[in-house]
Design a protein around this motif. Structure first.
Motif, PDB file in Angstrom:
ATOM      1  N   TYR A 311       0.774   3.925   3.231  1.00 37.18           N
ATOM      2  CA  TYR A 311       1.306   3.512   1.933  1.00 37.18           C
ATOM      3  C   TYR A 311       1.305   4.701   0.968  1.00 37.18           C
ATOM      4  O   TYR A 311       0.462   5.591   1.076  1.00 37.18           O
ATOM      5  N   PRO A 312       2.201   4.689  -0.013  1.00 37.06           N
ATOM      6  CA  PRO A 312       2.133   5.728  -1.054  1.00 37.06           C
ATOM      7  C   PRO A 312       0.940   5.469  -1.965  1.00 37.06           C
ATOM      8  O   PRO A 312       0.450   4.342  -2.073  1.00 37.06           O
ATOM      9  N   ARG A 313       0.470   6.501  -2.635  1.00 37.51           N
ATOM     10  CA  ARG A 313      -0.645   6.346  -3.572  1.00 37.51           C
ATOM     11  C   ARG A 313      -0.185   5.709  -4.883  1.00 37.51           C
ATOM     12  O   ARG A 313      -0.960   5.057  -5.579  1.00 37.51           O
ATOM     13  N   THR A 314       1.085   5.929  -5.223  1.00 33.35           N
ATOM     14  CA  THR A 314       1.620   5.425  -6.480  1.00 33.35           C
ATOM     15  C   THR A 314       3.114   5.209  -6.303  1.00 33.35           C
ATOM     16  O   THR A 314       3.679   5.531  -5.246  1.00 33.35           O
ATOM     17  N   ARG A 315       3.776   4.669  -7.302  1.00 32.53           N
ATOM     18  CA  ARG A 315       5.230   4.531  -7.245  1.00 32.53           C
ATOM     19  C   ARG A 315       5.840   5.930  -7.215  1.00 32.53           C
ATOM     20  O   ARG A 315       5.542   6.776  -8.072  1.00 32.53           O
ATOM     21  N   VAL A 346       9.393   4.014  -3.588  1.00 35.12           N
ATOM     22  CA  VAL A 346       8.444   3.107  -2.924  1.00 35.12           C
ATOM     23  C   VAL A 346       7.255   2.860  -3.838  1.00 35.12           C
ATOM     24  O   VAL A 346       6.928   3.687  -4.693  1.00 35.12           O
ATOM     25  N   THR A 347       6.597   1.716  -3.637  1.00 35.58           N
ATOM     26  CA  THR A 347       5.478   1.301  -4.472  1.00 35.58           C
ATOM     27  C   THR A 347       4.387   0.724  -3.594  1.00 35.58           C
ATOM     28  O   THR A 347       4.672  -0.065  -2.683  1.00 35.58           O
ATOM     29  N   PRO A 348       3.119   1.065  -3.828  1.00 34.91           N
ATOM     30  CA  PRO A 348       2.026   0.554  -2.985  1.00 34.91           C
ATOM     31  C   PRO A 348       1.641  -0.865  -3.396  1.00 34.91           C
ATOM     32  O   PRO A 348       2.010  -1.344  -4.469  1.00 34.91           O
ATOM     33  N   ARG A 356       4.764  -0.655   2.785  1.00 33.06           N
ATOM     34  CA  ARG A 356       4.508   0.300   3.875  1.00 33.06           C
ATOM     35  C   ARG A 356       5.643   1.303   3.991  1.00 33.06           C
ATOM     36  O   ARG A 356       6.812   0.940   3.918  1.00 33.06           O
ATOM     37  N   VAL A 357       5.286   2.542   4.215  1.00 28.99           N
ATOM     38  CA  VAL A 357       6.315   3.565   4.413  1.00 28.99           C
ATOM     39  C   VAL A 357       6.252   4.160   5.811  1.00 28.99           C
ATOM     40  O   VAL A 357       7.161   4.880   6.228  1.00 28.99           O
TER      41      VAL A 357
END
Length: 386
Positions: A311-315, A346-348, A356-357
């Protein structure tokens, strides 16, 4: 599934990758507000005019009730409609399991904030707030104190239903303990554990399943005896049949308790991880259950495998995963993949529960070692972008 039976597919959208695996297909209208069951039945009858069909089955959560009603309408084997509807209704599950004494959990169905607050005072903190009929932990949160409750209730009330029916909110006692999954093959009144997994959690107090591990060393003796027994008794009590049922169980100080029953196998690429770890093909078992065949379960017991979602840490803009060449060269890395197009925003979680990325799959001789390897991979495979 295609290795064990000739498949015909009824799909809510035009098939793409599935075409390689099916003998024939038809599309029906599953749009909200439409006559989904009627349109599915009409499309199915057109298929049956061209092909002989022996059973109806699905592995998709959103199609469980539609598939059951379709089987009934066609006079074919499938999950009984009442059991499929119960599997999509967490309140009815709780009532059944409590009334039979199989898995008593304090739970209140509420529809407004005042009612919800009264239920919370009755149960006490910590507690769980969840929508009645959603999946994938959508709208679910542990609430530790009263000051957090109103926001949790509002989030559950307005969670994206993703086309599922969900009327009302559950306020439940929080069960301390170790949670795991077990898939049970169910047919003709018997239930057999065929797959199980240890979960990897993230984003507490939101129960986001960020991965899972299966195979050698995954669970202890109590989970594989008391927990499996409870899972099998629960799916039979619910009337689930002709499928592989996915059950979420928690080992508590008072013994095992059921968290959730599902009338389809586990998702999240579970079938690939199970085959990688134990040589068991869930698609074959699902086919056997649907057709009423005795299952053939030959499992290897000295290997483990798992998956961790990234997942990304932030948007942010998604620019891919870190190269991490040393990690990618490790023999125990089975596969690394990206799930979103590069350049997309992307947004966590919890803002985007499905944020999910990417993912990484790893193998090893024991579940503990696989868990350590997935943790290392999660650290090395940074999500790139800004």
């Amino acid at each position: 599934m295609a290795a064990d039976a000739d498949l015909v597919l009824l799909n809510p959208e035009p098939p793409t990758w599935q075409l390689h695996w099916v003998q024939d297909c038809a599309v029906f209208d599953a749009s909200a507000g439409g006559d989904t069951d009627g349109d599915a039945l009409r499309a199915a009858k057109a298929l049956l005019a061209r092909r002989r069909v022996a059973a109806v089955v699905t592995y998709e959560e959103t199609m469980v009730v539609t598939a059951a009603r379709l089987a009934r309408g066609l006079g074919l084997p499938g999950v009984p409609v009442a059991a499929a509807e119960l599997a999509r209704d967490k309140h009815r599950q709780r009532t059944l399991l409590a009334d039979t004494g199989i898995s008593p959990t304090r739970s209140h169905l509420v529809h407004d904030l005042d009612e919800a607050r009264r239920a919370a005072r009755d149960i006490g903190y910590p507690l769980i707030v969840k929508p009645r009929g959603l999946s994938g932990s959508a709208g679910v949160r542990r609430v530790d104190e009263e000051s957090e409750f109103d926001a949790a209730f509002d989030a559950a009330l307005h969670a994206d239903k993703m086309g599922l029916e969900s009327e009302g909110i559950l306020v439940e006692e929080f069960l301390e303990g170790f949670e795991f999954d077990v898939d049970c093959l169910v047919h003709d009144g018997t239930a057999t554990p065929v797959s199980w997994a240890r979960k990897i959690w993230a984003y507490d107090p939101y129960p986001v399943e960020a991965g899972f591990i299966t195979g050698h060393g995954t669970l202890g003796r109590a989970e594989m005896t008391e927990g499996f027994d409870l899972a099998c008794r629960s799916v039979l009590a619910a009337g689930i049949d002709r499928t592989v049922a996915h059950v979420e169980v928690k080992m508590t100080p008072a013994g095992p308790r059921i968290i959730e029953l599902n009338a389809r196998p586990g998702g999240d690429i579970a079938s690939r991880i199970v085959e990688l770890a134990r040589g068991v093909r869930l698609g074959s078992l699902l086919t056997a259950a649907a057709l009423g065949r005795a299952p053939e379960i030959a499992s290897s017991g000295d290997r483990s495998a798992g998956i961790r979602f990234l997942y990304p840490r932030t948007r942010q803009r998604f620019d891919g995963l870190a190269e991490a060449p040393t990690l990618r060269a490790r023999p125990w890395i089975h596969e690394i993949g990206e799930l979103r197009p590069r350049g997309e925003t992307v947004t966590p979680p919890p803002q985007d529960l499905y944020g999910r990325v990417g993912y990484v799959m790893a193998t090893g001789p024991h579940a503990d070692e696989v868990e350590d390897r997935l943790l290392l991979a999660h650290h090395e495979l940074r999500v790139l972008g800004s």
